[in-house]
Design a protein around this motif. Sequence first.
Motif, PDB file in Angstrom:
ATOM      1  N   UNK A  13       1.072  -1.171   0.295  1.00  0.00           N
ATOM      2  CA  UNK A  13      -0.301  -0.084  -0.242  1.00  0.00           C
ATOM      3  C   UNK A  13       0.794   1.444  -0.474  1.00  0.00           C
ATOM      4  N   UNK A  14       1.641   1.368  -1.075  1.00  0.00           N
ATOM      5  CA  UNK A  14       2.503   2.463  -1.520  1.00  0.00           C
ATOM      6  C   UNK A  14       2.396   3.541  -2.387  1.00  0.00           C
ATOM      7  N   UNK A  17       3.697   6.687  -3.276  1.00  0.00           N
ATOM      8  CA  UNK A  17       5.557   6.524  -2.477  1.00  0.00           C
ATOM      9  C   UNK A  17       6.244   6.669  -4.771  1.00  0.00           C
ATOM     10  N   UNK A  18       5.252   5.683  -5.065  1.00  0.00           N
ATOM     11  CA  UNK A  18       5.938   4.449  -5.444  1.00  0.00           C
ATOM     12  C   UNK A  18       6.147   5.773  -7.199  1.00  0.00           C
ATOM     13  N   UNK A  19       5.933   6.830  -7.589  1.00  0.00           N
ATOM     14  CA  UNK A  19       6.606   7.063  -8.714  1.00  0.00           C
ATOM     15  C   UNK A  19       7.950   8.110  -8.670  1.00  0.00           C
ATOM     16  N   UNK A  20       8.231   8.699  -7.127  1.00  0.00           N
ATOM     17  CA  UNK A  20       8.900   8.910  -6.264  1.00  0.00           C
ATOM     18  C   UNK A  20      10.218   7.773  -6.431  1.00  0.00           C
ATOM     19  N   UNK A  21       9.813   6.442  -6.062  1.00  0.00           N
ATOM     20  CA  UNK A  21      10.344   5.261  -6.306  1.00  0.00           C
ATOM     21  C   UNK A  21      11.469   5.252  -6.985  1.00  0.00           C
ATOM     22  N   UNK A  22      10.730   5.678  -8.491  1.00  0.00           N
ATOM     23  CA  UNK A  22      11.046   4.934 -10.071  1.00  0.00           C
ATOM     24  C   UNK A  22      11.827   6.289  -9.720  1.00  0.00           C
ATOM     25  N   UNK A  95      10.505   0.986   0.508  1.00  0.00           N
ATOM     26  CA  UNK A  95       9.863   2.180  -0.762  1.00  0.00           C
ATOM     27  C   UNK A  95       9.488   3.583  -0.078  1.00  0.00           C
ATOM     28  N   UNK A  96       8.773   4.080   1.443  1.00  0.00           N
ATOM     29  CA  UNK A  96       9.295   5.099   2.080  1.00  0.00           C
ATOM     30  C   UNK A  96      10.128   5.846   1.138  1.00  0.00           C
ATOM     31  N   UNK A  97      11.573   5.141   1.039  1.00  0.00           N
ATOM     32  CA  UNK A  97      13.199   5.864   0.187  1.00  0.00           C
ATOM     33  C   UNK A  97      12.461   6.971   2.020  1.00  0.00           C
ATOM     34  N   UNK A 198       9.499  10.506   6.457  1.00  0.00           N
ATOM     35  CA  UNK A 198       8.152   9.462   5.393  1.00  0.00           C
ATOM     36  C   UNK A 198       7.757  11.298   4.831  1.00  0.00           C
ATOM     37  N   UNK A 199       7.961  11.361   4.013  1.00  0.00           N
ATOM     38  CA  UNK A 199       7.010  12.001   3.471  1.00  0.00           C
ATOM     39  C   UNK A 199       5.197  11.801   2.535  1.00  0.00           C
TER      40      UNK A 199
END
Length: 237
Positions: A13-14, A17-22, A95-97, A198-199
Amino acid sequence: MEYEFTIIVPLYNEQENLLRVEKELAKYLNIATKKSCILFVDDGSQDNSLALVKEICKRQTAFHYISFEKNQGLSAAIKAGFDYAATAYIGYIDSDLQTDPEDFNLLLDKIEDYELVTGVRSDRKDAFVKNMSSRIANGIRRSFTHDGMDDTGCPLKVIRADYAKRIPMFKGLHRFLPAMILLQHGRVLQVPVRHYPRIAGKAKFHLTNRLIGPFLDCFAYLWMKKKYINYKVNDQA
């Protein structure tokens, strides 16, 4: 294309965050000191995470994914990443970077002389309660394992794949990765890394599962340590 290093990214359930992870991981691949690829492990997300991961993997050739049928927990996601990785070295980042992918290069710089190199968050940006509960949990775990590690919960690690794949995982064992490498007579090192607040998204751990769970897991570790089989073949025909 032959990769040397797989970065496991467990997620549950992230979607926020995922586009920033990419973006951040794609940027890291351009400066990685070893030829690297990304392996998302979707732990049965109930939001739009899996759909986003599939889109990311379509447009990024070095990104891949596996997904669970249902939520199994962080240790299971890491275990699956170990099983599916096909490189000599395996990394892990949340994945929270809250840690920086660029710091993988700090760990990779040391991995030739060790079997596991883990980050240690020297200047943590978490709330007071989270920081204190993590310190207490680390102290309890360290008293059981004597692994000398200050921050096993740091979500930035590099492990030699042959050692990672021999770890007999159980729920909660992600907190004991250095200790499990030591059981294999491997060498471990901790290196200071950056840490950020965490943002986006919600933390999956709270006071109860950061203290009570790790305490009970210590007894499981002691049982495993007593029963652990570790052999080395010196001849064959």
